[in-house]
Design a protein around this motif. Structure first.
Motif, PDB file in Angstrom:
ATOM      1  N   PHE A   8       0.855  -1.183   0.000  1.00 53.57           N
ATOM      2  CA  PHE A   8       0.000   0.000   0.000  1.00 53.57           C
ATOM      3  C   PHE A   8       0.892   1.234   0.000  1.00 53.57           C
ATOM      4  CE2 PHE A   8       0.759  -0.830   4.472  1.00 53.57           C
ATOM      5  CZ  PHE A   8       0.854   0.411   5.068  1.00 53.57           C
ATOM      6  N   PHE A   9       0.274   2.383  -0.271  1.00 51.85           N
ATOM      7  CA  PHE A   9       0.971   3.663  -0.282  1.00 51.85           C
ATOM      8  C   PHE A   9       0.666   4.417   1.010  1.00 51.85           C
ATOM      9  CE2 PHE A   9       0.076   2.977  -4.888  1.00 51.85           C
ATOM     10  CZ  PHE A   9       1.387   2.846  -5.318  1.00 51.85           C
ATOM     11  N   ALA A  10       1.669   5.061   1.571  1.00 51.59           N
ATOM     12  CA  ALA A  10       1.495   5.966   2.712  1.00 51.59           C
ATOM     13  C   ALA A  10       1.862   7.368   2.242  1.00 51.59           C
ATOM     14  CB  ALA A  10       2.376   5.547   3.882  1.00 51.59           C
ATOM     15  N   LEU A  11       0.892   8.277   2.280  1.00 47.77           N
ATOM     16  CA  LEU A  11       1.062   9.610   1.712  1.00 47.77           C
ATOM     17  C   LEU A  11       0.898  10.667   2.791  1.00 47.77           C
ATOM     18  CD1 LEU A  11      -1.107   9.136  -1.507  1.00 47.77           C
ATOM     19  CD2 LEU A  11       1.341   8.745  -1.238  1.00 47.77           C
ATOM     20  N   GLY A  24       5.492  -2.693   1.544  1.00 44.90           N
ATOM     21  CA  GLY A  24       5.137  -4.011   1.064  1.00 44.90           C
ATOM     22  C   GLY A  24       5.406  -5.086   2.094  1.00 44.90           C
ATOM     23  N   HIS A  25       4.666  -6.186   1.986  1.00 44.45           N
ATOM     24  CA  HIS A  25       4.854  -7.321   2.878  1.00 44.45           C
ATOM     25  C   HIS A  25       5.855  -8.259   2.223  1.00 44.45           C
ATOM     26  CE1 HIS A  25       3.851 -10.683   5.560  1.00 44.45           C
ATOM     27  NE2 HIS A  25       3.389  -9.736   6.366  1.00 44.45           N
ATOM     28  N   VAL A  26       7.087  -8.215   2.684  1.00 44.11           N
ATOM     29  CA  VAL A  26       8.195  -8.946   2.068  1.00 44.11           C
ATOM     30  C   VAL A  26       8.912  -9.742   3.155  1.00 44.11           C
ATOM     31  CG1 VAL A  26      10.335  -8.745   0.755  1.00 44.11           C
ATOM     32  CG2 VAL A  26       8.467  -7.144   0.328  1.00 44.11           C
ATOM     33  N   GLY A  27       9.177 -10.992   2.880  1.00 46.48           N
ATOM     34  CA  GLY A  27       9.910 -11.807   3.841  1.00 46.48           C
ATOM     35  C   GLY A  27       9.202 -12.013   5.151  1.00 46.48           C
ATOM     36  N   GLY A  28       7.850 -12.040   5.130  1.00 49.54           N
ATOM     37  CA  GLY A  28       7.096 -12.286   6.348  1.00 49.54           C
ATOM     38  C   GLY A  28       6.863 -11.079   7.225  1.00 49.54           C
ATOM     39  N   ARG A  29       7.194  -9.876   6.747  1.00 51.34           N
ATOM     40  CA  ARG A  29       6.977  -8.664   7.548  1.00 51.34           C
ATOM     41  C   ARG A  29       6.797  -7.479   6.620  1.00 51.34           C
ATOM     42  NH1 ARG A  29      12.620  -6.217   9.759  1.00 51.34           N
ATOM     43  NH2 ARG A  29      11.310  -4.380   9.594  1.00 51.34           N
ATOM     44  N   TRP A  30       6.231  -6.416   7.162  1.00 54.92           N
ATOM     45  CA  TRP A  30       6.070  -5.185   6.392  1.00 54.92           C
ATOM     46  C   TRP A  30       7.394  -4.441   6.332  1.00 54.92           C
ATOM     47  CZ3 TRP A  30       2.045  -4.223   3.426  1.00 54.92           C
ATOM     48  CH2 TRP A  30       0.850  -4.911   3.688  1.00 54.92           C
ATOM     49  N   ARG A  31       7.720  -3.947   5.125  1.00 53.88           N
ATOM     50  CA  ARG A  31       8.979  -3.231   4.909  1.00 53.88           C
ATOM     51  C   ARG A  31       8.712  -1.959   4.113  1.00 53.88           C
ATOM     52  NH1 ARG A  31      13.733  -6.025   5.734  1.00 53.88           N
ATOM     53  NH2 ARG A  31      14.514  -3.879   5.741  1.00 53.88           N
TER      54      ARG A  31
END
Length: 654
Positions: A8-11, A24-31
């Motif tokens: 998602f985008f945070a603006l 993004g949800h990458v490697g089991g966590r949000w990054r």
């Protein structure tokens, strides 16, 4: 059918700049995947398309995964991915009226800390004509009439006349919001029923921003919400009857989770879907996809407070002494009246409170922008550190370029400038900076920005005198567009210049400006889970800071031995200087300090052993006076500031 978006985008829509980030949800966590900023007049969808294009070139597989496993159509992703949006509230003006000068000053302090532009008058100093002009001015958006809880003396004698004056003004200006604080609430019956006045709505206040309220112990539950009743006068009724309320929240469209079980039972429901017990689900929110193939806003499991400020005719509020510190309760009511529900500045304060709980550390933040600034402190307390206490000041005068700078603002700017500036030239340059915040961002313009930011920082600290009694925070955060555009070493020096309390701290900066958007997530448990994932990405380490107090002048203050994982270095400590030791980001070390004389560093003594962290500017050992003493002579002062700044910013002369 449930969709599971993985990004998602945070603006953050600011007054001067707009900042956006891809999460993004990458490697089991949000990054944090990527972020960028642009002037506020730029079409930011084009910036987001450029960001995703860069991500696709750098790691096409990750972009494909975040896009749902299909070949990504970047413009379509920008149009359909959820967006978590925070906005800077425009400045508004409030007229403060009281029966006495003492009471007026108390009310003005609460209004100033709530972010209002304030004009005021008192019946014992100003005649009714002057007070009427304050209330009837087209620049005035609200009126605050206040008194002690049990007014007495001259204050009590003047209140009936002041209430009649404000009631008459409200008849001619039905759009005017009136706040009756403390003992002034008994005069609610003086206000006539206006035919075009809308029923008031409840103004939501955040316990996480009040010093007297703690955070909820159970993360699975959203925080309790205190509400101030916004009331429109009707035929005689008790002053404490609650008005009808409309929720000031709407579903936002942030990110989803890779694992979820269940969905909200009805559209617009405020509760999140039941969380899965898998590790991925613990750190990611969920959402429900629309059943139709058409593109539509995607409801989310966590909700952002957004929309316009609530219209209200009459508000009843606590007196100016209620709360801790004094005036905090009235400040909350005034903030709810002034700010948009998705205000980015108050979002920063909420994020800091959540970070203090997640990291189990005391945290302070200073945020400086074009329309104002924020200073906030949060720290865990209680058994098991299950709650958080916080206090803050949101100041319109905390802008790095105020619209109508006072003499004090100009004096503060000149005091922090390393260039020769007379008062008229400083005024002109400050006005130019407000008109073109993105202009002249290098060379001499960059030096001027540093001075303007430091002066704004100093005004924010002056608005929170209670911080002087607090110890140095374990984590010190710089936020806002003006700091994001400066070299990290210069920001670190600015924090060391102004937070003059003995102790050891880690200096960081919210480079991607994510604290504001994440802070508008209404559910405290969801906010904490996201921040627990993103804390290392959001807070870019500037360096460690060791700031002892009581260092005496001399040739040497002692020695420091820095023990890292692979090396040991020794440093001679020189009084009156800022010394920098190379300690990269992500590295931790143990500093053993031996001082010639007894100093204060948490406790008083000669020998200390403290853990420190590195950063982009290394480890700073600040051996200057507390408070910092600089010559009052302009030439000597500029020379001292320039010497310290040159050591942290050698490129300034290139």
């Amino acid at each position: 059918m449930t969709s599971q978006p993985r990004a998602f985008f945070a603006l953050d829509y600011g007054s001067a700049t707009t900042s956006g980030a891809v999460l993004g949800h990458v490697g089991g966590r949000w990054r944090l995947i990527a972020h960028a900023a642009a002037p506020s007049h730029v079409d930011f969808d084009a910036v987001l398309i450029g960001l995703l294009s860069q991500v696709g070139r750098a790691d096409p597989e990750m972009l494909t995964e975040m896009g749902g496993g299909k070949r990504p159509n970047i413009p379509a992703l920008v149009a359909t991915w959820p967006k978590l949006e925070a906005r800077t509230s425009p400045q508004r003006r409030i007229a403060v009226l009281a029966g006495s000068r003492r009471q007026r000053r108390r009310l003005e302090t609460a209004a100033l800390r709530a972010g209002w532009l304030v004009v005021g008058g008192s019946a014992d100093e100003d005649d009714p004509v002057v007070l009427s002009r304050l209330v009837l001015s087209i620049e005035t958006n609200a009126v605050l009439l206040g008194a002690d809880r049990s007014p007495g003396g001259d204050e009590k004698r003047h209140l009936p006349d002041l209430a009649a004056l404000v009631a008459a003004a409200a008849t001619y200006r039905p759009e005017l919001t009136v706040v009756l604080a403390g003992g002034a609430a008994v005069y609610e019956s003086e206000f006539p029923v206006l035919p075009d006045a809308q029923p008031g709505r409840e103004l939501k206040t955040e316990p996480s921003l009040a010093a007297t309220e703690g955070e909820p112990v159970d993360d699975a539950l959203p925080p309790t919400t205190d509400k101030a009743a916004a009331q429109t006068k009707r035929p005689p009724r008790k002053a404490d009857e609650a008005a009808g309320a409309d929720e000031l929240t709407e579903a936002a469209a942030p990110a989803g989770a890779p694992e979820a079980a269940g969905a909200p039972e009805a559209a617009g429901e405020a509760e999140a879907a039941p969380a899965d017990t898998s590790p991925a689900a613990e750190t990611a929110p969920t959402e429900t996809a629309p059943a139709t193939p058409e593109r539509a806003p995607v409801p989310a499991a966590f909700h952002a407070v957004e929309g316009d400020a609530a219209p209200a005719h009459i508000l009843l509020a606590p007196d100016a002494e209620a709360g801790q510190p004094a005036g905090a309760s009235l400040q909350q009511v005034l903030e709810g009246l002034r700010a948009l529900p998705n205000d980015s500045r108050l979002g920063v304060g909420r994020s800091i409170a959540s970070l203090a709980y997640v990291l189990d550390r005391s945290v302070e933040v200073v945020e400086v922008g074009l329309q104002g600034g924020l200073s906030s402190r949060s720290e865990p307390f209680g058994q098991g550190h299950s709650s958080v206490v916080t206090s803050h000041a949101c100041l319109a005068d905390g802008s790095f370029a105020p619209a109508n700078p006072s003499e004090e603002v100009i004096d503060g700017l000149v005091a922090w400038s390393t260039n020769v500036l007379d008062r008229h030239r400083a005024m002109d340059r400050l006005n130019d900076l407000r008109l073109a915040p993105w202009g002249e961002a290098d060379g001499d313009g960059a030096v001027f920005r540093v001075a303007a930011a430091k002066a704004a920082f100093a005004r924010l600290l002056d608005a929170m005198p209670e911080l002087a009694a607090q110890p140095m925070p374990e984590l010190l955060v710089a936020a806002g567009g003006v700091f994001s555009a400066m070299p990290p070493s210069v920001v670190a020096l600015a924090l060391a210049d102004l937070v003059r309390r003995p102790g050891v701290s880690q200096l960081t900066i919210d480079q991607a400006r994510l604290l504001g958007p994440l802070g508008i997530i209404e559910n405290e448990a969801e906010r904490r889970r996201l921040l627990a994932n993103l804390a290392d990405d959001i807070l870019m380490p500037l360096g460690g800071l060791i700031l002892p107090g009581g260092v005496r002048p001399g040739r040497s203050a002692g020695r420091m031995k820095l023990k890292g994982a692979v090396s040991v270095s020794e440093v001679e400590l020189h009084p009156g200087a800022v010394q920098v030791v190379d300690l990269p980001p992500g590295r931790a070390a143990r500093a053993e300090l031996d001082f010639r004389d007894a100093v204060r560093l948490g406790t008083r003594g000669h020998h200390f052993s403290v853990d420190v962290g590195g950063g982009l500017s290394g480890l700073l050992i600040d051996l200057r006076d507390i408070p910092m003493r600089i010559s009052d002579r302009p030439d000597s002062r500029r020379a001292a500031l320039d010497a310290w700044q040159r050591g942290m910013w050698p490129e300034v002369d290139e």
